[in-house]
Design an enzyme around this catalytic site. Sequence first.
Site, PDB file in Angstrom:
ATOM      1  N   THR A  97      -3.527 -40.967  14.138  1.00 53.48           N
ATOM      2  CA  THR A  97      -2.289 -40.248  13.548  1.00 53.48           C
ATOM      3  C   THR A  97      -3.106 -38.788  13.578  1.00 53.48           C
ATOM      4  O   THR A  97      -4.404 -38.634  12.954  1.00 53.48           O
ATOM      5  CB  THR A  97      -2.204 -40.916  12.282  1.00 53.48           C
ATOM      6  OG1 THR A  97      -1.585 -42.056  12.167  1.00 53.48           O
ATOM      7  CG2 THR A  97      -1.321 -40.057  11.498  1.00 53.48           C
ATOM      8  N   LEU A 144      -6.991 -41.007   7.112  1.00 57.37           N
ATOM      9  CA  LEU A 144      -5.776 -40.864   8.008  1.00 57.37           C
ATOM     10  C   LEU A 144      -6.285 -41.599   9.153  1.00 57.37           C
ATOM     11  O   LEU A 144      -7.431 -41.780   9.916  1.00 57.37           O
ATOM     12  CB  LEU A 144      -5.540 -39.480   8.289  1.00 57.37           C
ATOM     13  CG  LEU A 144      -4.317 -39.073   9.034  1.00 57.37           C
ATOM     14  CD1 LEU A 144      -3.072 -39.714   7.937  1.00 57.37           C
ATOM     15  CD2 LEU A 144      -3.953 -37.658   9.333  1.00 57.37           C
ATOM     16  N   ASP A 145      -5.215 -42.540   9.638  1.00 61.25           N
ATOM     17  CA  ASP A 145      -5.770 -43.480  11.061  1.00 61.25           C
ATOM     18  C   ASP A 145      -6.072 -42.635  12.145  1.00 61.25           C
ATOM     19  O   ASP A 145      -5.849 -41.510  12.073  1.00 61.25           O
ATOM     20  CB  ASP A 145      -4.445 -43.903  11.334  1.00 61.25           C
ATOM     21  CG  ASP A 145      -3.880 -45.251  10.697  1.00 61.25           C
ATOM     22  OD1 ASP A 145      -4.622 -45.945   9.862  1.00 61.25           O
ATOM     23  OD2 ASP A 145      -3.004 -45.958  11.002  1.00 61.25           O
ATOM     24  N   ARG A 146      -7.115 -43.274  12.619  1.00 66.16           N
ATOM     25  CA  ARG A 146      -7.647 -42.506  13.908  1.00 66.16           C
ATOM     26  C   ARG A 146      -6.518 -41.869  14.967  1.00 66.16           C
ATOM     27  O   ARG A 146      -6.763 -40.505  15.438  1.00 66.16           O
ATOM     28  CB  ARG A 146      -8.825 -43.417  14.802  1.00 66.16           C
ATOM     29  CG  ARG A 146      -9.459 -42.557  15.616  1.00 66.16           C
ATOM     30  CD  ARG A 146     -10.498 -43.671  16.434  1.00 66.16           C
ATOM     31  NE  ARG A 146      -9.798 -44.591  17.229  1.00 66.16           N
ATOM     32  CZ  ARG A 146      -9.402 -44.376  18.541  1.00 66.16           C
ATOM     33  NH1 ARG A 146      -9.539 -43.244  19.074  1.00 66.16           N
ATOM     34  NH2 ARG A 146      -8.870 -45.316  19.257  1.00 66.16           N
TER      35      ARG A 146
END
Length: 312
Positions: A152, A148-150
């Site tokens: 997000t 998961l994106d940092r």
Amino acid sequence: MRGRRKASAGPLPQRDGIDAVRVRLPEDPGGRWGSVGEHLADRFGGAIGAERVAAMLDAGRFVGADGTAVRSDEPYTAGRCLWFHRDFAAEEPVPFPVGVVYRDERLVVVDKPHFLATTPRGRHITETAVARLRRELGAPALQPAHRLDRLTAGLVLFVVRPEERGAYQTLFRDRLVRKEYEAVAPYDPELVLPRTVRSRIVKERGVLAAREEPGEANSESRVELVERRGALGRYRLVPATGRTHQLRVHMNALGVPIVGDPLYPVVAAEGAVEEWDRPLQLLARRLEFTDPVSGEPRRFESGLRLSAWPDR
């Protein structure tokens, strides 16, 4: 300093939730290296300096398969494996916990907070979800099944047993996981929703923002408006693909960039200080799939809430 990282069959325990680096000594047909120290100085001296390499050897920081410290003057032996721990720069702690949503002997599902990377990369090493969880749960073999994106927040699935990780990664690779996100973004009365957005997204290494280009679509997202409050809307986003920054790019392309996004539509100044109280308003809300090991249906829901859309 680069080496081949191996999840921990080596003699050194993890440090701060991070595995030791394994170094395999390569073939040396020309007889260039007479000792281990000479090779390591050549291999890593350009990155950290030969004096630093020598100091690490003197301190016993390189070890062999039996855990014994390696001496600088030991004869060079091609194929031999050594292990060591890298030195990491100090990292600013992310001041939010990683919440455990579910845990059994096979899986750990967590709510990753905003600003915390999933796995070590770049300047984020020990302040990552995987490193934290290994330390906090005492689970050194824990590995994520996806990322998961940092920036997000929300659900991330971790696998307890290394031999089962591939089965769960395959679910994500083959798009057999239904992922549902929630976002807060501007409300546009002229934007017709729901709709499915398809485009070609390109993300270049070293470039912060992804971009859309003409050509065959490689990304697809379903966008729905759930609720409106004044100038803002709460949106349900269901990606069918998993391109880097896909939801952020698609929302920006629709003219309703996600609140708090430092890249879309305008890239923030490089090196900007993290604003803990102004996170990206994007949350991985639900994960659904059929467990590839047990065959049972799995459904997980985040307990987090987006700060720009408080409960009333």
